[in-house]
Design an enzyme around this catalytic site. Structure first.
Site, short mmCIF file in Angstrom:
data_model
loop_
_atom_site.label_atom_id
_atom_site.label_comp_id
_atom_site.label_asym_id
_atom_site.label_seq_id
_atom_site.Cartn_x
_atom_site.Cartn_y
_atom_site.Cartn_z
N SER A 142 0.82 -1.20 0.00
CA SER A 142 0.00 0.00 0.00
C SER A 142 0.87 1.26 0.00
O SER A 142 1.77 1.41 -0.81
CB SER A 142 -0.96 -0.03 1.20
OG SER A 142 -1.96 0.95 1.08
N ASP A 422 -4.39 -5.21 -3.19
CA ASP A 422 -3.64 -4.72 -2.03
C ASP A 422 -3.71 -5.77 -0.92
O ASP A 422 -4.79 -6.21 -0.52
CB ASP A 422 -4.28 -3.41 -1.58
CG ASP A 422 -3.54 -2.72 -0.46
OD1 ASP A 422 -2.76 -3.39 0.25
OD2 ASP A 422 -3.75 -1.50 -0.27
#
Length: 576
Positions: A142, A422
């Protein structure tokens, strides 16, 4: 062997190769050439070695759980930097032998600009303590991948003052983002996405998000690619960066199906299968270990879009934030090909009654598990089926945690595309690749909260024990270790909290009355300027968060030093 390779024939009905398992002589090398592929006008030459070994070395991908040769060479070079740094920091009377040098890794968590800025501050603190050269690995997901990708454009970033990098990051974090939606920018997005599609990629909204990240973090087009970062590792001059994602499957929640994917400047691979491709070949089309179509390597902004894909959430995950996962499954039971309770052995499946879902139930489950957008890349394991013996492999079992793991035919041979999101949508940590036993990590500097996942997977990891008071009010630093558990790293847990920083501007230096405002940071409330979806900071907010992250490292330097000394002692004991 790790995978079964299959002979092929061409199907005129489906227009694609059909793979059939053949009875081939065991224990010797067999070459199948000039296979009739119907209207397919080329021949495939496949080399087999049907014994308990990895696949043939001449394939265009690598099978095996060991580290690649480039990473092994890097580790040899990096040890010289680490050994020299440890000698200077601890004033050692002699040079450390290679076996005495501990492997230290920084593990980060995600959170947009907050995690990006926090990582800059932590690295600045380690630099001031002369400990940055003691680090061998940095892993990210991230927002921390934004920091890492920016730093590794400079081949010698850790050997320099970080002020210029931090200043540039502040400029990008505080600039107005409305230009992201200008007409010129929209035309640029369209042109880039059309070009990407022509190159052979399947584009999605994640690619558009990657182009938007490029604008958020840069003044112009960023031509940087992940394989370019090899230059920053050629002499062992920086820690090796590892970027983390998870592979997901349609119609399955992330809790039911997720598989760890690691990205380094050398390779991209699926941890569970020990299957890796060269970084510059990720996204190309493969079949049975051979590259059929080479596509240009993605610019790193597209990977950043995938590593920080905030648009990959589904309704089941949103619901799971408010009620338990078990409660969700009581309302929507698993689909036919799911088995919530994994058997202890691959063929010991429980007998149970199954009622096929009706149209309404199927539609509701689809609505809950469908994600808004997922990054799609060609499946480099296409054409392979897992060998039954593979299910007993200790490395596979380390990451065996999905509802399909008891059915080898259901795992990797079917999808044409790997759907990646993610990793924060499963566990907000980038630690998985650093817990591969081949990396032999001794000390983990953990820049956020640890989790129970690894103990459930029987992966060596110290027990994280916090008192009720600590859970309510976290301290700046904790050390967790389990000396009785072989291969268990020492964990330095450094949560991002605002504790003594409120009263101290530097370790041992109290704030005066006029400086108290500088120590006030709202990190957790719904009105916090540091919320995950914030895309712009003020200069003041950026500076406060940067200073807090640096301070928490500096203020706990003794605990970090203690963990490093313990790691060196353990290494010496192993030599005896």
């Amino acid at each position: 062997m790790l995978f079964s390779q299959w002979s092929c024939r061409y199907s005129t009905e489906t227009g694609s190769p059909v793979v059939m398992l053949n009875s081939l002589p065991m224990g010797r090398k067999t070459t199948i050439a000039e296979i009739d592929m119907g209207v397919l006008i080329f021949n495939i030459c496949v080399c087999f070695y049907l014994s308990n070994c990895t696949c043939h070395q001449d394939l265009d991908m690598r099978f095996g759980f060991n580290l690649c040769s480039e990473e092994m060479a890097f580790l040899g070079k990096r040890k010289r930097y680490v050994a020299s740094a440890l000698k200077n920091v601890f004033h050692l009377p002699h040079d450390l032998q290679d076996q005495e040098v501990p492997i230290v890794a920084i593990i980060t968590t995600g959170g947009g600009l907050k995690s990006m800025t926090g990582l800059y501050g932590s690295l600045m603190g380690l630099k001031k303590l002369n400990l940055l050269d003691c680090i061998t690995y940095i892993s990210g997901l991230s927002g921390t991948t934004w920091t890492m990708a920016n730093l590794y454009r400079d081949a010698y970033w850790s050997q320099k003052d970080l002020d210029s990098h931090i200043g540039e990051a502040q400029k990008q974090a505080t600039k107005c983002k409305m230009g992201c939606f200008s007409m010129d920018r929209m035309k640029y997005y369209n042109k880039q996405l059309c070009q990407r599609k022509e190159e052979g990629y399947r584009t999605s909204f994640i690619d558009l998000w990657g182009l938007m990240i490029e604008y958020l973090l840069n003044d112009g087009k960023d031509p940087h690619k992940l394989s370019d970062q090899q230059e920053a590792l050629c002499d062992g001059q920086n820690p090796l960066p590892i970027y983390v994602s998870v592979c997901v499957r349609d119609s399955y929640s992330t809790n039911d199906f997720k598989e760890w994917v690691e990205f380094t400047p050398y390779e991209v691979g699926l941890l569970k299968y020990g299957a890796f491709v060269r970084t510059e070949h990720f996204g190309s089309e493969f079949f049975m270990g051979r590259m059929l179509k080479k596509v240009p390597e993605s610019r790193i902004c597209y990977l950043q879009g995938m590593w920080s894909s905030i648009f990959s959430v589904n309704l089941l995950q949103i619901w799971g934030l408010s009620i338990s996962y078990r409660a969700v499954h009581q309302v929507f039971p698993p689909a036919l090909d799911e088995d919530p309770v994994l058997p202890t052995r691959p063929h010991e499946l429980r007998t149970r009654m199954y009622t096929p879902p009706g149209p309404l139930s199927s539609a509701l489950r689809g609505a809950l598990t469908d994600r808004f957008s997922v990054a799609q890349h060609h499946n480099f394991l296409k054409g392979y089926q897992l060998h039954n013996n593979y299910m007993d492999n200790e490395h596979f079992c380390r990451w065996k945690d999905t509802v399909l793991d008891s059915r080898p035919n259901q795992l990797m041979q079917s999808p044409d595309q790997l759907g990646m999101i993610d990793a924060g949508f499963f566990i907000n940590t980038s630690s998985a690749p650093l817990l591969r036993p081949q990396r032999e990590v001794d000390v983990i500097i953990y820049l956020n909260k640890a989790c129970k996942y690894y103990s459930e997977q029987k992966i060596p990891f110290p027990t994280i024990s916090l008192t009720d008071e600590d859970k309510k009010n976290l301290k700046e630093c904790y050390i967790f270790q389990d000396s009785d558990l072989p291969g268990c790293p020492i964990v330095i847990f450094l949560p991002l909290v605002n504790d003594t920083f409120q009263e101290y501007k530097a370790p041992g230096v109290k704030r005066c009355c006029s400086e108290m405002e500088e120590g006030q940071l709202d990190l957790t409330s719904s009105c916090s300027p540091y919320c995950m979806f914030s895309v712009r900071y003020t200069d003041e907010n950026y500076r406060k968060l940067l200073n807090l992250s640096e301070y928490n490292i500096l203020n706990n330097s003794q605990m970090i030093m203690q963990a490093l000394q313990t790691a060196m002692q353990r290494r010496r004991q192993k030599m005896c």
